[in-house]
Design an enzyme around this catalytic site. Structure first.
Site, PDB file in Angstrom:
ATOM      1  N   TYR A 130       4.536   4.581  11.232  1.00 50.94           N
ATOM      2  CA  TYR A 130       4.870   3.174  11.467  1.00 50.94           C
ATOM      3  C   TYR A 130       5.678   2.520  10.351  1.00 50.94           C
ATOM      4  O   TYR A 130       5.938   1.324  10.399  1.00 50.94           O
ATOM      5  CB  TYR A 130       3.601   2.353  11.738  1.00 50.94           C
ATOM      6  CG  TYR A 130       2.499   2.488  10.697  1.00 50.94           C
ATOM      7  CD1 TYR A 130       2.507   1.722   9.531  1.00 50.94           C
ATOM      8  CD2 TYR A 130       1.443   3.381  10.897  1.00 50.94           C
ATOM      9  CE1 TYR A 130       1.495   1.838   8.598  1.00 50.94           C
ATOM     10  CE2 TYR A 130       0.426   3.505   9.966  1.00 50.94           C
ATOM     11  CZ  TYR A 130       0.449   2.733   8.817  1.00 50.94           C
ATOM     12  OH  TYR A 130      -0.549   2.859   7.888  1.00 50.94           O
ATOM     13  N   HIS A 148      -3.449   4.050   5.145  1.00 52.53           N
ATOM     14  CA  HIS A 148      -4.525   3.061   5.210  1.00 52.53           C
ATOM     15  C   HIS A 148      -5.848   3.699   4.797  1.00 52.53           C
ATOM     16  O   HIS A 148      -6.600   3.168   3.976  1.00 52.53           O
ATOM     17  CB  HIS A 148      -4.634   2.492   6.626  1.00 52.53           C
ATOM     18  CG  HIS A 148      -5.823   1.614   6.833  1.00 52.53           C
ATOM     19  ND1 HIS A 148      -5.944   0.376   6.245  1.00 52.53           N
ATOM     20  CD2 HIS A 148      -6.957   1.814   7.554  1.00 52.53           C
ATOM     21  CE1 HIS A 148      -7.106  -0.160   6.596  1.00 52.53           C
ATOM     22  NE2 HIS A 148      -7.737   0.689   7.388  1.00 52.53           N
ATOM     23  N   ARG A 193       0.852  -1.187   0.000  1.00 51.35           N
ATOM     24  CA  ARG A 193       0.000   0.000   0.000  1.00 51.35           C
ATOM     25  C   ARG A 193       0.888   1.238   0.000  1.00 51.35           C
ATOM     26  O   ARG A 193       1.555   1.537   0.980  1.00 51.35           O
ATOM     27  CB  ARG A 193      -0.915  -0.026   1.229  1.00 51.35           C
ATOM     28  CG  ARG A 193      -1.590   1.291   1.526  1.00 51.35           C
ATOM     29  CD  ARG A 193      -2.684   1.167   2.572  1.00 51.35           C
ATOM     30  NE  ARG A 193      -2.295   0.508   3.797  1.00 51.35           N
ATOM     31  CZ  ARG A 193      -1.638   1.091   4.823  1.00 51.35           C
ATOM     32  NH1 ARG A 193      -1.258   2.348   4.725  1.00 51.35           N
ATOM     33  NH2 ARG A 193      -1.365   0.417   5.913  1.00 51.35           N
TER      34      ARG A 193
END
Length: 328
Positions: free
Chosen positions: A268, A259, A255
């Site tokens: 992260y 998100h 990705r």
């Protein structure tokens, strides 16, 4: 102690990150079909970019970007026949685009207007599911119905790596295995369930091997290789329609964006990691192959870009010209 049976999970890659292609493995696709794959991926990328801008401007609601996963959507859409059912998750808009559904409908749904789901009765696509993993159970139910009715059709359901930690996923897989259902499970393993990496989802070496426990085949493919996706989905659907059981396909991808628009992926994961995957971009990979094999020239790519760029504003205009739904 006696070994009862040995298992293996195959990995399929046909077009690598440097656009080198194993012509022996490559599915038989005409130049026009290859162009179609490219155009669906390109249009999906442009849609994604505009949707992100619309969200930031308050013109649609929270949105889940799909950038980087276009090959999964385009390859699957071409392999899926009109008689087959599609049961998607929330990051599958490229599949809708690949099947020719109106882009304005997708904007409409993300804008909070469920009338965007009102498609013609011939369209066998369910509303994309926001709740993680729940659609996998729905897909098993549809597949069971197809088997009872003895229809020569199958179901393809999409979900992320995070969904494999949900009970719904395991229940659907078990049910599909026990009843030998005509279904293909496609896991879009983009390596993060929001901020949680795959290493925190499972101790298994692959996600595809989870199919083995339920009595059917699992395969891992390069999810940024549109040829590998198309080939694996087509073969799995053929197998399902012959009554030879389900298949789980783990599409290993990444990705590129957050998100959702409510997320900040930089908290992260590192810039270095993202850059490494940008070099594996599925769209650029196919474009270089097409140029190398003279499937298309630069003039074609310029025209394709122009046509796609014209379609997005038209879809936005149609979406925003709709009358608000009647609350009653």
């Amino acid at each position: 102690i006696k070994t009862i049976q040995k298992f293996e999970v195959k990995y399929l890659q046909i077009l690598d990150k440097n656009s080198n292609c194993d012509e022996k493995l490559k599915p038989k696709l005409t130049p026009n079909q290859i162009k179609r794959l490219y155009e669906v991926m390109l249009l999906s990328r442009l849609y994604d970019d505009r949707a992100l801008k619309l969200q930031r401007q308050g013109r649609i609601g929270t949105f889940a970007p799909l950038k980087g996963q276009e090959a999964i959507h385009a390859g699957s859409a071409m392999a899926i026949q009109d008689s087959d059912w599609i049961v998607p998750s929330f990051r599958c808009e490229g599949v809708y685009i690949g099947k020719g559904l109106p882009i304005e409908n997708i904007f409409q749904v993300w804008g909070g207007d469920e009338r965007g789901y009102m498609l013609d009765k011939k369209t066998k696509i369910t509303p994309f599911e926001i709740s993680v993993g729940t659609q996998v159970l729905h897909a098993a139910g549809v597949a069971w119905a197809l088997k009872i009715k003895k229809e020569r059709a199958a179901v393809v359901t999409f979900f992320g790596d995070g969904a494999t930690s949900e009970g719904d996923f395991h229940e659907a897989m078990n049910f599909a295995g026990v009843f030998n259902l005509p279904i293909v499970f496609i896991c879009q393993n983009n390596q993060y369930a929001i901020s949680v990496p795959v290493s925190k989802q499972t101790a298994s070496e692959t996600l595809a091997q989870k199919a083995i426990a339920y009595g059917f085949d699992g395969i891992k493919v390069d999810g940024n290789d549109v040829f590998a996706v198309y080939k694996s989905v087509r073969e799995a659907l053929d197998k399902a329609k012959k009554g030879q059981g389900p298949t789980m396909i783990e599409c290993f991808t990444y990705r590129m964006g957050d998100h959702t628009t409510a997320d900040d992926a930089s908290r992260y994961r590192t810039k270095k990691e993202v850059l490494e995957w940008e070099n594996k971009d599925p769209i650029e990979r196919l474009k270089k192959y097409m140029l190398k094999k003279k499937v298309a020239d630069n003039n074609y790519f310029d025209i394709a870009l122009k046509k796609s760029e014209e379609k997005i504003p038209e879809a936005v205009k149609k979406y925003e010209s709709l009358q608000p739904p009647n609350p009653d």
